[in-house]
Design a protein around this motif. Structure first.
Motif, short mmCIF file in Angstrom:
data_model
loop_
_atom_site.label_atom_id
_atom_site.label_comp_id
_atom_site.label_asym_id
_atom_site.label_seq_id
_atom_site.Cartn_x
_atom_site.Cartn_y
_atom_site.Cartn_z
N LYS A 133 14.35 97.92 62.87
CA LYS A 133 15.37 97.41 63.79
C LYS A 133 15.18 95.97 64.24
O LYS A 133 16.16 95.31 64.61
CB LYS A 133 15.49 98.36 64.98
CG LYS A 133 16.03 99.73 64.54
CD LYS A 133 16.10 100.74 65.68
CE LYS A 133 16.60 102.08 65.15
NZ LYS A 133 16.64 103.11 66.21
N THR A 174 25.30 100.15 51.11
CA THR A 174 25.93 98.91 51.57
C THR A 174 27.23 98.56 50.87
O THR A 174 27.91 97.63 51.31
CB THR A 174 24.96 97.73 51.41
OG1 THR A 174 24.58 97.61 50.04
CG2 THR A 174 23.72 97.93 52.27
N ASP A 231 15.76 96.78 47.46
CA ASP A 231 14.98 96.83 48.70
C ASP A 231 15.27 98.11 49.47
O ASP A 231 14.36 98.74 50.05
CB ASP A 231 15.25 95.61 49.56
CG ASP A 231 16.71 95.45 49.95
OD1 ASP A 231 17.58 95.82 49.14
OD2 ASP A 231 17.00 94.94 51.05
N ARG A 241 20.51 99.43 46.25
CA ARG A 241 19.94 98.10 46.11
C ARG A 241 18.42 98.23 46.12
O ARG A 241 17.87 99.10 46.79
CB ARG A 241 20.41 97.25 47.29
CG ARG A 241 20.58 95.78 46.99
CD ARG A 241 21.23 95.11 48.18
NE ARG A 241 20.35 95.16 49.35
CZ ARG A 241 20.78 94.96 50.58
NH1 ARG A 241 22.06 94.77 50.82
NH2 ARG A 241 19.91 94.98 51.59
N PHE A 273 14.84 93.61 62.30
CA PHE A 273 15.40 92.80 61.23
C PHE A 273 16.92 92.95 61.23
O PHE A 273 17.44 94.02 60.88
CB PHE A 273 14.82 93.23 59.88
CG PHE A 273 13.33 93.08 59.80
CD1 PHE A 273 12.76 91.88 59.42
CD2 PHE A 273 12.48 94.14 60.11
CE1 PHE A 273 11.39 91.73 59.34
CE2 PHE A 273 11.11 94.01 60.04
CZ PHE A 273 10.56 92.79 59.65
N PRO A 274 17.67 91.91 61.59
CA PRO A 274 19.12 92.03 61.76
C PRO A 274 19.86 92.57 60.55
O PRO A 274 20.79 93.38 60.69
CB PRO A 274 19.56 90.59 62.07
CG PRO A 274 18.35 89.94 62.65
CD PRO A 274 17.18 90.56 61.95
N ASP A 275 19.48 92.15 59.34
CA ASP A 275 20.20 92.61 58.15
C ASP A 275 20.05 94.11 57.93
O ASP A 275 20.93 94.74 57.33
CB ASP A 275 19.70 91.86 56.91
CG ASP A 275 20.19 90.43 56.87
OD1 ASP A 275 21.13 90.11 57.62
OD2 ASP A 275 19.64 89.63 56.09
N TYR A 276 18.94 94.67 58.40
CA TYR A 276 18.76 96.12 58.29
C TYR A 276 19.30 96.83 59.54
O TYR A 276 19.90 97.90 59.43
CB TYR A 276 17.28 96.45 58.09
CG TYR A 276 16.73 95.99 56.76
CD1 TYR A 276 17.34 96.35 55.57
CD2 TYR A 276 15.60 95.18 56.70
CE1 TYR A 276 16.84 95.91 54.35
CE2 TYR A 276 15.09 94.73 55.49
CZ TYR A 276 15.72 95.10 54.32
OH TYR A 276 15.23 94.67 53.11
N LYS A 303 21.78 96.39 61.31
CA LYS A 303 23.23 96.64 61.32
C LYS A 303 23.62 97.87 60.50
O LYS A 303 24.76 98.34 60.59
CB LYS A 303 23.97 95.41 60.80
CG LYS A 303 23.72 95.08 59.34
CD LYS A 303 24.40 93.77 58.96
CE LYS A 303 24.15 93.41 57.49
NZ LYS A 303 24.76 92.11 57.15
N LEU A 304 22.68 98.39 59.73
CA LEU A 304 22.96 99.60 58.94
C LEU A 304 22.80 100.87 59.76
O LEU A 304 23.23 101.95 59.31
CB LEU A 304 22.02 99.67 57.73
CG LEU A 304 22.14 98.53 56.71
CD1 LEU A 304 21.12 98.71 55.59
CD2 LEU A 304 23.54 98.46 56.14
#
Length: 326
Positions: free
Chosen positions: A272, A213, A246, A244, A274-277, A279-280
């Motif tokens: 997928k 990230t 997590d 990081r 979970f938006p914060d993940y 986007k990766l």
């Protein structure tokens, strides 16, 4: 698969001192609690607060210790089955089915207890409010039990969640369970702390940068082995990246992998929602890696994505780093 419903609250029925709960990462109990020694690594831990479901995960590790503790007991029957009321009087009530004595006071005694502390953050799924207390009690093997640790009917519990209004990525539980029970993941999940020289070396090489990230506080970065360190006990060249915390856990579980050809991130479908993940997915690595890193990432990819081609994948966040044609 064995699953346990565990009461996670600071007061009420979990009276006494020495408990240390953080639902998303760890849970504590001692040998005064029924079923204290029955809970095992690899079991599902389902936490509630006596009102609603909080979340669930898989136990990665259980640490044992000792502590001195004041424990309550019923003044009538002498058993340590006493709950403290917060609103209703009398203040104390005995759980013992043959007693049910109510009193404004309880007996207290000093006792050395065996303590247990689970670690379960790798597969944690927050699920607050998806099931309420009556539903959870009904899903226990013994629905009328008043124990803080109660065995759940796992299949029925899964079905109840699957038919709920909020979709949950329950495959994470299966992945975490299989990983912890055997194979590569058991070793990598448990190698978390220590290795200060290894981490110092990675910080000198990459700076305060998460490989997935980008820049991150140094306190949030862990030295992640790209292979099973516990299996061979060696720090291999190019065998580590800073991640990081997590993301380190999710990488060890194979929920995040790195396509060794494109050097982009590939997420398991369970992440997928979970938006914060999400986007990766397809994002390029935030650091430059060596052929040695690619070798270890290839082994990780082969283990966790055995049927996936190492071809370019649809990206978000930048162009793929595809090797030039030879």
């Amino acid at each position: 698969m064995t699953a346990w419903l565990m009461l996670a609250k600071e007061s009420g029925k979990r009276i006494g001192e020495g408990y240390d709960d953080n639902p998303a990462t760890h849970y504590s109990w001692d040998d005064t609690v029924p079923n204290h020694a029955t809970v095992k690594v690899g079991d599902v831990i389902v936490l509630w607060d006596a009102t609603e479901l909080v979340g669930l995960s898989v136990i990665e590790d259980i640490q044992q210790g000792q502590a001195d503790k004041k424990t309550p007991y019923c003044l009538k029957c002498g058993k340590a089955d006493v709950a403290e009321r917060k609103k209703k009087l009398p203040r104390f009530v005995c759980w013992n089915g043959d007693c049910k004595h109510e009193s404004d006071t309880a007996g207290w005694k000093d006792k050395t207890v065996v303590t247990y502390r689970s670690r379960h953050e790798a597969g944690w799924i927050p699920a607050r409010g998806t099931l309420m207390a009556p539903e959870l009690r009904a899903l226990c093997v013994k629905p009328k039990s008043q124990n803080s640790l109660r065995e759940l009917r796992w299949h029925d519990f899964q079905q109840a969640l699957a038919h709920g209004s909020v979709p949950l990525p329950l495959r994470i539980i299966d992945t975490a369970h299989d990983t912890i029970q055997g194979g590569h993941g058991t070793a990598t999940i448990r190698v978390r702390k220590g290795q200060p020289a290894f981490r110092k070396q990675l910080l000198a090489t990459f700076g305060e940068v998460c490989a997935f990230t980008g820049p991150a506080p140094v306190q949030a970065l862990e030295a992640a082995h790209l292979y099973s360190y516990a299996a061979n006990g060696k720090h291999h060249k190019g065998g580590g990246l800073l991640l990081r915390r997590d993301l380190h856990r999710l990488f060890d579980l194979g929920l995040i992998a790195v396509n060794p050809q494109t050097k982009t991130l590939h997420l398991h479908d369970d992440l997928k929602p979970f938006p914060d993940y999400a986007k990766l997915q397809g994002a390029p690595l935030a650091v430059s890696v060596t052929p040695d890193h690619v070798k270890w990432l290839s082994q990780h990819w082969g283990m966790h994505r055995p049927s996936a081609p190492q071809a370019a994948i649809p990206q978000q966040g930048g162009p793929a780093q595809v090797p030039a044609a030879s």
